[in-house]
Design a protein around this motif. Structure first.
Motif, PDB file in Angstrom:
ATOM      1  N   VAL A 238       0.714  -1.273  -0.025  1.00 51.33           N
ATOM      2  CA  VAL A 238       0.028   0.143  -0.168  1.00 51.33           C
ATOM      3  C   VAL A 238       0.715   1.090   0.007  1.00 51.33           C
ATOM      4  O   VAL A 238       0.546   2.193  -0.734  1.00 51.33           O
ATOM      5  N   LEU A 239       2.037   1.197   0.809  1.00 49.58           N
ATOM      6  CA  LEU A 239       2.845   2.478   0.780  1.00 49.58           C
ATOM      7  C   LEU A 239       3.511   2.690  -0.571  1.00 49.58           C
ATOM      8  O   LEU A 239       3.428   3.683  -1.143  1.00 49.58           O
ATOM      9  N   VAL A 240       3.805   1.607  -1.262  1.00 48.05           N
ATOM     10  CA  VAL A 240       4.376   1.452  -2.654  1.00 48.05           C
ATOM     11  C   VAL A 240       3.416   2.192  -3.397  1.00 48.05           C
ATOM     12  O   VAL A 240       3.734   3.056  -4.311  1.00 48.05           O
ATOM     13  N   VAL A 241       2.120   1.582  -3.423  1.00 50.32           N
ATOM     14  CA  VAL A 241       1.199   2.232  -4.541  1.00 50.32           C
ATOM     15  C   VAL A 241       0.762   3.497  -4.182  1.00 50.32           C
ATOM     16  O   VAL A 241       0.536   4.499  -5.042  1.00 50.32           O
ATOM     17  N   SER A 242       0.969   4.027  -2.835  1.00 49.44           N
ATOM     18  CA  SER A 242       0.426   5.389  -2.639  1.00 49.44           C
ATOM     19  C   SER A 242       1.438   6.306  -3.337  1.00 49.44           C
ATOM     20  O   SER A 242       1.023   7.241  -3.530  1.00 49.44           O
ATOM     21  N   LEU A 243       2.667   5.916  -3.341  1.00 51.45           N
ATOM     22  CA  LEU A 243       3.587   6.994  -3.931  1.00 51.45           C
ATOM     23  C   LEU A 243       3.367   6.775  -5.489  1.00 51.45           C
ATOM     24  O   LEU A 243       3.888   7.768  -6.074  1.00 51.45           O
TER      25      LEU A 243
ATOM     26  N   ALA B 108       0.828   9.392  -9.660  1.00 49.40           N
ATOM     27  CA  ALA B 108       1.289   9.774 -11.110  1.00 49.40           C
ATOM     28  C   ALA B 108       0.408   8.937 -11.918  1.00 49.40           C
ATOM     29  O   ALA B 108       0.115   9.749 -13.241  1.00 49.40           O
ATOM     30  N   ALA B 109      -0.341   8.138 -11.750  1.00 46.39           N
ATOM     31  CA  ALA B 109      -1.280   7.338 -12.520  1.00 46.39           C
ATOM     32  C   ALA B 109      -2.545   8.437 -12.827  1.00 46.39           C
ATOM     33  O   ALA B 109      -2.992   8.256 -13.774  1.00 46.39           O
ATOM     34  N   ARG B 110      -2.727   9.057 -11.544  1.00 47.89           N
ATOM     35  CA  ARG B 110      -3.907  10.012 -11.631  1.00 47.89           C
ATOM     36  C   ARG B 110      -3.709  10.932 -12.595  1.00 47.89           C
ATOM     37  O   ARG B 110      -4.335  11.567 -13.149  1.00 47.89           O
ATOM     38  N   CYS B 111      -2.355  11.799 -12.422  1.00 50.08           N
ATOM     39  CA  CYS B 111      -2.130  12.591 -13.237  1.00 50.08           C
ATOM     40  C   CYS B 111      -1.891  12.244 -14.807  1.00 50.08           C
ATOM     41  O   CYS B 111      -2.516  13.044 -15.854  1.00 50.08           O
TER      42      CYS B 111
ATOM     43  N   LEU C 247       5.911   5.993 -15.448  1.00 46.48           N
ATOM     44  CA  LEU C 247       7.223   5.867 -15.069  1.00 46.48           C
ATOM     45  C   LEU C 247       8.136   6.845 -15.808  1.00 46.48           C
ATOM     46  O   LEU C 247       8.921   7.259 -15.161  1.00 46.48           O
ATOM     47  N   SER C 248       7.962   6.743 -17.102  1.00 48.83           N
ATOM     48  CA  SER C 248       8.798   7.783 -17.955  1.00 48.83           C
ATOM     49  C   SER C 248       8.552   9.172 -17.611  1.00 48.83           C
ATOM     50  O   SER C 248       9.505   9.923 -17.593  1.00 48.83           O
ATOM     51  N   ARG C 249       7.486   9.560 -17.324  1.00 50.19           N
ATOM     52  CA  ARG C 249       6.984  10.996 -17.021  1.00 50.19           C
ATOM     53  C   ARG C 249       7.507  11.095 -15.485  1.00 50.19           C
ATOM     54  O   ARG C 249       8.063  12.187 -15.296  1.00 50.19           O
ATOM     55  N   VAL C 250       7.513  10.522 -14.419  1.00 51.22           N
ATOM     56  CA  VAL C 250       8.207  10.343 -13.356  1.00 51.22           C
ATOM     57  C   VAL C 250       9.687  10.593 -13.421  1.00 51.22           C
ATOM     58  O   VAL C 250      10.292  11.639 -12.798  1.00 51.22           O
ATOM     59  N   ARG C 251      10.304   9.943 -14.254  1.00 51.51           N
ATOM     60  CA  ARG C 251      11.732   9.962 -14.353  1.00 51.51           C
ATOM     61  C   ARG C 251      12.260  11.286 -15.016  1.00 51.51           C
ATOM     62  O   ARG C 251      13.201  11.828 -14.790  1.00 51.51           O
ATOM     63  N   MET C 252      11.285  11.791 -15.913  1.00 53.41           N
ATOM     64  CA  MET C 252      11.591  13.184 -16.631  1.00 53.41           C
ATOM     65  C   MET C 252      11.798  14.252 -15.324  1.00 53.41           C
ATOM     66  O   MET C 252      12.721  15.169 -15.434  1.00 53.41           O
ATOM     67  N   ARG C 253      10.919  14.295 -14.333  1.00 52.05           N
ATOM     68  CA  ARG C 253      10.871  15.175 -13.160  1.00 52.05           C
ATOM     69  C   ARG C 253      10.790  14.431 -12.018  1.00 52.05           C
ATOM     70  O   ARG C 253       9.790  14.783 -11.286  1.00 52.05           O
TER      71      ARG C 253
ATOM     72  N   ILE D  56       8.651  13.920  -6.513  1.00 54.24           N
ATOM     73  CA  ILE D  56       8.641  13.476  -4.884  1.00 54.24           C
ATOM     74  C   ILE D  56       8.173  15.024  -3.990  1.00 54.24           C
ATOM     75  O   ILE D  56       7.533  14.777  -3.145  1.00 54.24           O
ATOM     76  N   LEU D  57       8.795  15.965  -4.603  1.00 53.65           N
ATOM     77  CA  LEU D  57       8.293  17.317  -3.849  1.00 53.65           C
ATOM     78  C   LEU D  57       6.789  17.537  -3.771  1.00 53.65           C
ATOM     79  O   LEU D  57       6.173  18.066  -2.810  1.00 53.65           O
ATOM     80  N   ALA D  58       6.189  17.228  -4.954  1.00 59.17           N
ATOM     81  CA  ALA D  58       4.793  17.402  -5.098  1.00 59.17           C
ATOM     82  C   ALA D  58       3.935  16.484  -4.091  1.00 59.17           C
ATOM     83  O   ALA D  58       3.009  16.604  -3.266  1.00 59.17           O
ATOM     84  N   TRP D  59       4.513  15.205  -3.957  1.00 61.55           N
ATOM     85  CA  TRP D  59       3.732  14.256  -3.133  1.00 61.55           C
ATOM     86  C   TRP D  59       4.038  14.402  -1.602  1.00 61.55           C
ATOM     87  O   TRP D  59       2.860  14.329  -0.822  1.00 61.55           O
TER      88      TRP D  59
END
Length: 426
Positions: free
Chosen positions: A125-130, A134-137, A155-161, A166-169
């Motif tokens: 659950v902790l991993v999915v909450s992280l 990103a899936a919602r965006c 994941l490619s979008r997360v790796r771009m920024r 992390i800051l937004a989360w």
């Protein structure tokens, strides 16, 4: 990425109080209240396209409800494996305890298996909450059910920024939890007042709910800021352009003088025919092959020639005058110039625009500029933030800009210059 900008943006909507009040009312209705979730997802999309100062309207309540219930099912599918994990650990433990003769070790085995399952499920659950934000965006940007499970794209979008994500989360999680703690603390203080405490809570409940909605919309604004940067290549006409402007588009313009080639039916028995004749397959040898080819050619020559369509007359170019745009304010290089050809061109954020500006407040296809003998015609293409000529927003009709006039698109201000045929300033 500016976290504070995302939290401040909802208050810049002139009608934010009314929209939040409607959100509170919708939240109080069972089943219908999932529309509030869709309302927030729509705001992520708006903020991602530079429209964070405008909360979504409630006029299309049905669309918000569909969007919200869709993401509700998406969330269930993401968190469902946690239940499966608990069951997977608990059932073997129960079976092991059932076969053991010792009455004390039986409950211990079951409890140990369940606790182990709960520990693994909690880690999941902790991993999915992280990941789920990103899936919602991705769902907010593309608007399809499958886009929320496009793991490679997400994941490619997360790796771009990664730092922005992390800051937004962290910021949004702390804001939501902090709002809950503050509301709970205030409720406990007010509720402790004898007699009037419970009555006061009933009166304050809508205010608490509205406070939560405002904090939630601020968090959506922050996620919109992340999406704005993570999907920047798509905004600028990348290979996977998202549906960030869901409005009816005008038909694509046709290029004058270019038409698809006429389809010529293949000649039976010749190269290119769907059914090659035996003569062709044997190299068209012998009298039979020569006769087949001659018959095919005679049939082709007997077909009437299609009547050619008249070529459209070219649009006359302005004689002796051309125009140039110079950037004088806004994002980008001040002093940058564009010499305009004598044909209509587009200005906007898209890379396919001749005058392409990296301006978050400009639409992908913002305006069209048409050189004329008496000036530069400027027409807005239904952009969100409008096009301004000489400081006045265009309200539907095109306007003429003359030498020295300012044209503003988003935050980008450009000055019109008339130039000679050879490109030298007049």
């Amino acid at each position: 990425m500016e976290i504070s900008r995302g939290f401040r943006a909802p208050f810049k909507d002139a009608k934010w109080t009314g929209k939040v009040a409607i959100g509170v009312l919708v939240s109080a209705v069972p089943v219908l209240n999932v529309a509030v979730s869709g309302w927030g997802i729509e705001y992520v999309r708006l903020a991602a396209t530079g429209q964070e100062n405008q909360l979504p309207e409630w006029g299309n309540l049905g669309a918000h409800w569909v969007r919200g219930i869709t993401f509700w099912f998406i969330s269930i599918l993401y968190y469902l494996p946690a239940i499966v994990i608990v069951i997977a650990f608990g059932v073997p433990g129960a079976a092991l305890g059932a076969v053991q003769a010792d009455g004390l070790s039986s409950p211990t085995a079951v409890l140990g298996s369940v606790l182990m399952g709960l520990f693994v499920a909690l880690a999941y659950v902790l991993v999915v909450s992280l990941f789920v934000q990103a899936a919602r965006c991705n769902y907010a940007v593309y608007g399809t059910f499958s886009s929320a499970f496009n793991i490679k794209e997400i994941l490619s979008r997360v790796r771009m920024r990664p730092s922005a994500y992390i800051l937004a989360w962290v910021a949004t999680t702390m804001a939501v939890w902090g709002a809950g703690i503050v509301a709970g603390f205030v409720a406990s203080i007010v509720g402790a007042v004898p007699c009037l405490g419970q009555l006061s809570l009933i009166v304050l409940f809508p205010l608490f709910w509205g406070f939560g909605l405002i904090v939630g919309m601020g968090a959506n604004g922050v996620w919109g800021q992340y999406a704005r940067h993570a999907y920047e290549d798509s905004w600028q006409g990348g290979s996977t352009a998202p549906i960030f402007e869901a409005r009816a588009e005008s038909p694509a313009p046709q290029v004058a003088g270019i038409r698809p080639p006429a389809t010529v039916p293949p000649i039976p028995g010749t190269v290119g025919s769907a059914d090659p004749s035996p003569a062709q397959s044997s190299g068209v040898s012998g009298l039979a092959g020569q006769a087949a080819v001659a018959a095919a050619l005679s049939r082709a020559m007997a077909q009437p020639e299609p009547t050619p369509e008249p070529e459209p007359e070219p649009t006359p170019e302005p004689a002796g005058v051309r125009f140039e745009l110079e950037r004088v304010a806004g994002p980008g290089t001040i002093g940058e110039r564009w010499i305009l050809p004598n044909k209509p061109i587009h200005i906007g954020r898209g890379s396919d625009c001749l005058v392409s500006v990296a301006d978050g407040k400009a639409s992908r296809m913002h305006s069209v500029l048409t050189p004329r003998a008496d000036g530069l015609q400027v027409e807005d293409l239904g952009s969100s933030n409008g096009t301004f000529v000489r400081g006045e927003r265009l309200t539907g009709d095109a306007a003429l800009a003359f030498d020295g006039d300012e044209v503003r698109v988003g935050d980008t201000v450009m000055v019109v210059h008339s130039i000679g045929q050879r490109g030298k300033a007049s």
